[in-house]
Design a protein around this motif. Sequence first.
Motif, short mmCIF file in Angstrom:
data_model
loop_
_atom_site.label_atom_id
_atom_site.label_comp_id
_atom_site.label_asym_id
_atom_site.label_seq_id
_atom_site.Cartn_x
_atom_site.Cartn_y
_atom_site.Cartn_z
N GLY A 1 0.77 -1.23 0.00
CA GLY A 1 0.00 0.00 0.00
C GLY A 1 0.80 1.28 0.00
N VAL A 2 2.12 1.19 0.02
CA VAL A 2 2.96 2.40 0.04
C VAL A 2 3.42 2.70 -1.39
CG1 VAL A 2 5.07 3.46 0.89
CG2 VAL A 2 3.73 1.98 2.39
N ALA A 3 2.87 3.77 -1.97
CA ALA A 3 3.29 4.21 -3.30
C ALA A 3 4.55 5.05 -3.14
CB ALA A 3 2.18 5.03 -3.96
N ALA A 4 5.66 4.56 -3.65
CA ALA A 4 6.95 5.22 -3.47
C ALA A 4 7.55 5.57 -4.81
CB ALA A 4 7.89 4.33 -2.67
N LEU A 5 7.92 6.83 -4.98
CA LEU A 5 8.60 7.29 -6.18
C LEU A 5 9.98 7.81 -5.80
CD1 LEU A 5 5.56 7.28 -7.09
CD2 LEU A 5 6.15 9.14 -8.65
N MET A 6 10.92 7.71 -6.75
CA MET A 6 12.32 8.07 -6.52
C MET A 6 12.65 9.35 -7.28
SD MET A 6 13.18 5.24 -4.81
CE MET A 6 14.97 5.12 -4.89
N PRO A 7 12.61 10.51 -6.62
CA PRO A 7 12.75 11.79 -7.33
C PRO A 7 14.05 11.93 -8.11
CG PRO A 7 11.97 12.13 -5.08
CD PRO A 7 12.36 10.69 -5.19
N ASP A 8 15.18 11.50 -7.55
CA ASP A 8 16.46 11.68 -8.23
C ASP A 8 16.51 10.87 -9.53
OD1 ASP A 8 17.27 13.35 -6.23
OD2 ASP A 8 18.52 11.88 -5.19
N LEU B 1 -3.47 -3.94 -8.19
CA LEU B 1 -3.39 -5.39 -8.40
C LEU B 1 -2.87 -6.09 -7.15
CD1 LEU B 1 -2.04 -6.05 -12.03
CD2 LEU B 1 -4.30 -6.55 -11.11
N PHE B 2 -1.74 -5.62 -6.62
CA PHE B 2 -1.12 -6.32 -5.49
C PHE B 2 -1.98 -6.28 -4.24
CE2 PHE B 2 3.10 -5.10 -7.64
CZ PHE B 2 3.11 -6.29 -8.37
N SER B 3 -2.81 -5.23 -4.08
CA SER B 3 -3.63 -5.12 -2.88
C SER B 3 -4.95 -5.88 -3.00
CB SER B 3 -3.92 -3.64 -2.57
OG SER B 3 -2.75 -2.94 -2.26
N HIS B 4 -5.51 -5.95 -4.19
CA HIS B 4 -6.86 -6.49 -4.34
C HIS B 4 -6.93 -7.79 -5.14
CE1 HIS B 4 -8.42 -2.96 -2.38
NE2 HIS B 4 -7.76 -2.19 -3.23
N PRO C 1 -5.54 -11.09 -4.12
CA PRO C 1 -4.84 -11.59 -2.94
C PRO C 1 -3.76 -12.62 -3.21
CG PRO C 1 -7.10 -12.41 -3.00
CD PRO C 1 -7.00 -11.35 -4.05
N TRP C 2 -3.89 -13.37 -4.30
CA TRP C 2 -2.91 -14.42 -4.57
C TRP C 2 -1.71 -13.92 -5.37
CZ3 TRP C 2 -2.04 -14.80 -9.71
CH2 TRP C 2 -3.03 -14.35 -10.59
N LEU C 3 -1.78 -12.72 -5.94
CA LEU C 3 -0.80 -12.30 -6.93
C LEU C 3 0.59 -12.10 -6.34
CD1 LEU C 3 -0.11 -11.51 -9.80
CD2 LEU C 3 -0.95 -9.19 -9.33
N SER C 4 0.69 -11.31 -5.27
CA SER C 4 2.01 -11.02 -4.69
C SER C 4 2.71 -12.30 -4.25
CB SER C 4 1.87 -10.07 -3.50
OG SER C 4 1.40 -8.81 -3.92
N SER C 5 1.98 -13.15 -3.53
CA SER C 5 2.60 -14.37 -3.03
C SER C 5 3.01 -15.30 -4.16
CB SER C 5 1.64 -15.09 -2.06
OG SER C 5 0.44 -15.44 -2.72
N GLN C 6 2.19 -15.34 -5.22
CA GLN C 6 2.53 -16.23 -6.32
C GLN C 6 3.75 -15.74 -7.10
OE1 GLN C 6 -0.01 -17.89 -10.03
NE2 GLN C 6 -0.35 -18.83 -8.04
N LEU C 7 3.86 -14.43 -7.27
CA LEU C 7 5.04 -13.89 -7.95
C LEU C 7 6.31 -14.19 -7.15
CD1 LEU C 7 3.82 -10.41 -9.26
CD2 LEU C 7 4.82 -12.22 -10.65
N LEU C 8 6.28 -13.86 -5.85
CA LEU C 8 7.46 -14.08 -5.03
C LEU C 8 7.76 -15.56 -4.87
CD1 LEU C 8 6.90 -11.36 -2.28
CD2 LEU C 8 8.40 -11.24 -4.27
N SER C 9 6.72 -16.38 -4.73
CA SER C 9 6.93 -17.82 -4.60
C SER C 9 7.51 -18.41 -5.88
CB SER C 9 5.61 -18.52 -4.25
OG SER C 9 5.13 -18.11 -2.98
N ALA C 10 7.10 -17.86 -7.03
CA ALA C 10 7.64 -18.35 -8.30
C ALA C 10 9.13 -18.07 -8.40
CB ALA C 10 6.90 -17.69 -9.46
N VAL C 11 9.55 -16.89 -7.95
CA VAL C 11 10.98 -16.58 -7.95
C VAL C 11 11.71 -17.49 -6.97
CG1 VAL C 11 12.70 -14.79 -7.56
CG2 VAL C 11 10.53 -14.19 -8.61
#
Length: 455
Positions: free
Chosen positions: A213-220, A250-253, A255-265
Amino acid sequence: MSDLPFGFSSHDRGDDDNDPDKRKKDRDPNSPQDPFGFGGAGFDMGDLGQIFSKLGEMFSGAGNVMGGGAQSGPVNYDLARQLASNSIGFVKPIPEQTSTAISDAVRLAETWLDGVTPLPAGTTQSVAWTPSDWIDNTLGTWKRLCDPVAEQISAVWTQTLPEEARAMAGPLLAMMSQMGGMAFGSQLGQALGTLSKEVLTSTDIGLPLGPKGVAALMPDAIEALAEGLEQPRSEIMTFLAAREAAHHRLFSHVPWLSSQLLSAVEAFAKGMKVDTSGIEDLARGIDPSALTDPSKMEELLSQGMFEPKASPEQVVALERLETLLALVEGWVQTVVTAALGDRIPGTSALSETLRRRRATGGPAEQTFATLVGLELRPRKLREAAALWEKLTEAVGADARDGVWQHPDLLPGADDLDEPAGFIDRVLGGDTSGIDQAIADLEKELGGPEDPPVDK
């Protein structure tokens, strides 16, 4: 590796450096070095105990110098963080005006995204990160991604040493594991230090590296990107904010997406085969001078002895992972273009810029290829975006995003090449067996209802 990663220095001197005869020998490139008294003519297996003792002393001292404490786990993350921080150098505080501009850009992007997708906003906070902030907030995820292959590296010495050498080595094999952990920590720290100055957002590589839930942008990094483009900086900022916000939806709503991506790696890395030929050569034919000559140690450690090799099973797994990454990135491109296309004229050009950046192997791909033998490159991003666009035209945004309910509803690699059949299935409402699949997934995500039975 360009720097000596274990705290060695070519200028370090021991007590013997006070001996003028030794200094003369060191300056003579033709003079054989004989640190163990073996006469410079090699050694047999009976000498291996002394070799391990000397090697253990060296790496024990190196760990104290560079590790900043005892190493726990297969990677020296203290060393990685230290090297990454050194690579970043001095970090200027982000002006409050910049942080406010990023928050405004995310808020505006969320408003526009509301009109093109039924998935609700997934961001709860908008922040501006320095490279150091990026390291601090993503290192936990990097540990999860890097540990599986590092565990293999730490054990590879035991697996490849001859039986006689293994018996002699005894507890000093722990030093071999420490060496692997320090080597990987050094590599990780240097890679993340570079990557932290080049990523644009927390989801720039398609994985949820940062907090939920933290939207982070890198100004530099965004400023550096903008220097080579003709679009106004405010439009570039809003475009990247929209991409970040879309990823979080996508990642917040889903529910299976984040875990499946990381588990696949993770699964890919755990099945990685390490090329042990270099380690076997080192174990069976050690040149004793290499153990006290920093330049030779550096040469040994940089010859790819820890380089992972993909097995046929991992090639198949990689195709599945690349397809999922392409679907995520293609969906993000589709909804961002729909949300911003009429409002920011340069949206299509910016999308193409980022697509080429990924396709040509940017810093993220190089980092993963180095660390876990995995190139996170959605090779069919263009095809995935085209499929989502055609599906939107055929069934609308609600039905389009409904396929994210379960991984079995998503298009496969073949569907990216021939999207018509997939679109026909969605139009026809072919969801045979999907209700049970969703129920099974919800049960899996919610944890087992009954306690495990001891066997």
